[in-house]
Design an enzyme around this catalytic site. Structure first.
Site, PDB file in Angstrom:
ATOM      1  N   LEU A  33       4.857 -18.555 -13.064  1.00 55.81           N
ATOM      2  CA  LEU A  33       5.183 -18.442 -14.417  1.00 55.81           C
ATOM      3  C   LEU A  33       3.757 -18.132 -15.049  1.00 55.81           C
ATOM      4  O   LEU A  33       2.700 -18.680 -14.751  1.00 55.81           O
ATOM      5  CB  LEU A  33       5.855 -19.619 -14.798  1.00 55.81           C
ATOM      6  CG  LEU A  33       7.260 -19.904 -14.266  1.00 55.81           C
ATOM      7  CD1 LEU A  33       7.574 -21.301 -14.954  1.00 55.81           C
ATOM      8  CD2 LEU A  33       8.179 -19.100 -14.525  1.00 55.81           C
ATOM      9  N   HIS A  37       6.315 -15.556 -19.459  1.00 52.65           N
ATOM     10  CA  HIS A  37       7.533 -16.452 -19.271  1.00 52.65           C
ATOM     11  C   HIS A  37       7.385 -17.548 -20.422  1.00 52.65           C
ATOM     12  O   HIS A  37       8.408 -18.091 -21.040  1.00 52.65           O
ATOM     13  CB  HIS A  37       7.457 -17.138 -17.894  1.00 52.65           C
ATOM     14  CG  HIS A  37       7.783 -16.247 -16.696  1.00 52.65           C
ATOM     15  ND1 HIS A  37       6.346 -16.166 -16.085  1.00 52.65           N
ATOM     16  CD2 HIS A  37       8.514 -15.523 -16.289  1.00 52.65           C
ATOM     17  CE1 HIS A  37       7.034 -15.181 -14.970  1.00 52.65           C
ATOM     18  NE2 HIS A  37       8.302 -14.738 -15.181  1.00 52.65           N
ATOM     19  N   ASP A 149      10.546  -5.566 -18.695  1.00 54.07           N
ATOM     20  CA  ASP A 149      11.438  -5.352 -17.849  1.00 54.07           C
ATOM     21  C   ASP A 149      12.586  -4.521 -18.745  1.00 54.07           C
ATOM     22  O   ASP A 149      13.634  -5.127 -18.809  1.00 54.07           O
ATOM     23  CB  ASP A 149      12.267  -6.270 -16.898  1.00 54.07           C
ATOM     24  CG  ASP A 149      10.957  -6.863 -15.862  1.00 54.07           C
ATOM     25  OD1 ASP A 149      10.535  -6.213 -15.297  1.00 54.07           O
ATOM     26  OD2 ASP A 149      10.777  -8.096 -16.097  1.00 54.07           O
TER      27      ASP A 149
HETATM   28  O1  PAF Z   1      12.865 -10.671 -14.436  1.00 54.93           O
HETATM   29  C1  PAF Z   1      13.234 -11.628 -13.204  1.00 54.93           C
HETATM   30  O2  PAF Z   1      12.159 -12.497 -13.068  1.00 54.93           O
HETATM   31  C2  PAF Z   1      14.351 -11.461 -12.521  1.00 54.93           C
HETATM   32  O3  PAF Z   1      14.773 -10.150 -12.263  1.00 54.93           O
HETATM   33  C3  PAF Z   1      15.602 -12.377 -13.020  1.00 54.93           C
HETATM   34  C4  PAF Z   1      16.085 -11.771 -14.334  1.00 54.93           C
HETATM   35  C5  PAF Z   1      15.083 -13.718 -12.999  1.00 54.93           C
HETATM   36  C6  PAF Z   1      16.843 -12.144 -11.952  1.00 54.93           C
HETATM   37  O4  PAF Z   1      16.309 -12.671 -10.757  1.00 54.93           O
END
Ligand code: PAF
Length: 280
Positions: A33, A37, A149
């Site tokens: 993390l 995050h 993402d």
């Molecule tokens: O973005 C991520 O870290 C991953 O693709 C997720 C959403 C946790 C799914 O494994």
């Protein structure tokens, strides 16, 4: 803060919270993390309880990708979660998630066949399947994903809408290092020389964004300028530089509505992504 590894333990805890009338916010992660995050956990703090999952999901890695070397550090992750008010970490094993026989997948055709889906053909099927499972296990009211993402975020929003999943998905802004590089667990793969070279991603993103903000509507001109910027960096190899419709994820030639401009670039062996969105 509790750390649990079984589906049963998560279910029991969430059931008890819901009985008390608590709302539950959820941040799915693959661990290692960073501040990106942490910003999702902070956003999830608008709920009464916050759950974080830490699971390096084998199903979303292709055969030649970095599953084995993907960085892991549960002690560090637990500290970050604790500092950001997380109530429960779900840290399952692959066996707990998939067992011996696993037959069901969530697959999302056209949305997953552009951008990262082209160079990572099994990726989004793995993401959708695991996120669907995690939503069924945690049963959150709200879930939080990073806009870094962007394609993943669009796909998950669509999955939730199409499959009537009873939760709201929130996209949170990209968190960057002071020099512009978007935060990513994969940045740790970069050597000092590559780390400098990686700045070409944010430079090209800022350049493209400025062009669009100043009124450029011709996608080719924006893409060409961004490509030229990236090609100045000898350690960079472009996977894609594309502009797509924010909803359909299909390529566009003229900016009319919402647009996602996304890039994927190899710096040495490390594949990094970045993007900007214009919601019109
Ligand atoms: O973005 C991520 O870290 C991953 O693709 C997720 C959403 C946790 C799914 O494994």
């Amino acid at each position: 803060m509790k750390i649990v590894s079984t589906v049963e333990e998560v279910r029991a805890q969430v059931k008890a919270w819901k009985k008390e009338g608590c709302t539950v916010g959820f941040v799915p992660t693959m661990g290692y993390l960073h501040e990106g995050h942490a910003s999702l956990m902070d956003a999830a703090g608008e709920n009464d309880k916050v759950v974080v999952s830490i699971f390096v999901n084998p199903m979303q890695f292709g055969p030649n990708e970095d599953l084995a070397s993907y960085p892991r550090d549960l002690d560090h992750d637990a500290k970050v979660c604790e500092e950001h008010g997380v109530d429960l970490i779900f840290h399952p094993t692959p066996e707990e998630m998939y067992g011996d026989n696993f037959y069901s997948y969530v697959d999302m055709n056209t949305l997953t066949q552009e951008l990262c889906g082209l160079s990572r053909p099994v990726h989004f099927r793995g993401v959708c399947t695991v996120v669907c499972k995690l939503f069924n296990i945690v049963t959150p009211d709200n879930a939080y994903f990073g806009q870094k993402d962007a394609q993943q975020l669009a796909i998950i929003k669509r999955m939730v809408k199409d499959l009537n999943m009873p939760l709201t998905v929130h996209g949170c802004p990209i968190v960057r290092e002071a020099d512009g590089l978007a935060k990513s667990s994969r940045n740790t793969y970069l050597s000092p020389e590559e780390r400098k070279a990686a700045l070409v991603l944010s430079r090209s993103i800022f350049l493209g964004k400025e062009m669009v903000e100043k009124g450029e509507r011709d996608c080719k001109k924006v893409i060409d300028a961004m490509t030229e910027e990236i090609e100045k960096e000898p350690l960079a190899k472009i996977d894609y530089v594309k502009m797509v419709d924010l909803i359909t994820m299909q390529q566009i030639t003229t900016i009319e509505h919402g647009v996602l401009t996304a890039i994927a670039v190899y710096i040495g062996k490390t594949r990094l992504i970045d993007n900007f969105m214009i919601e019109e």
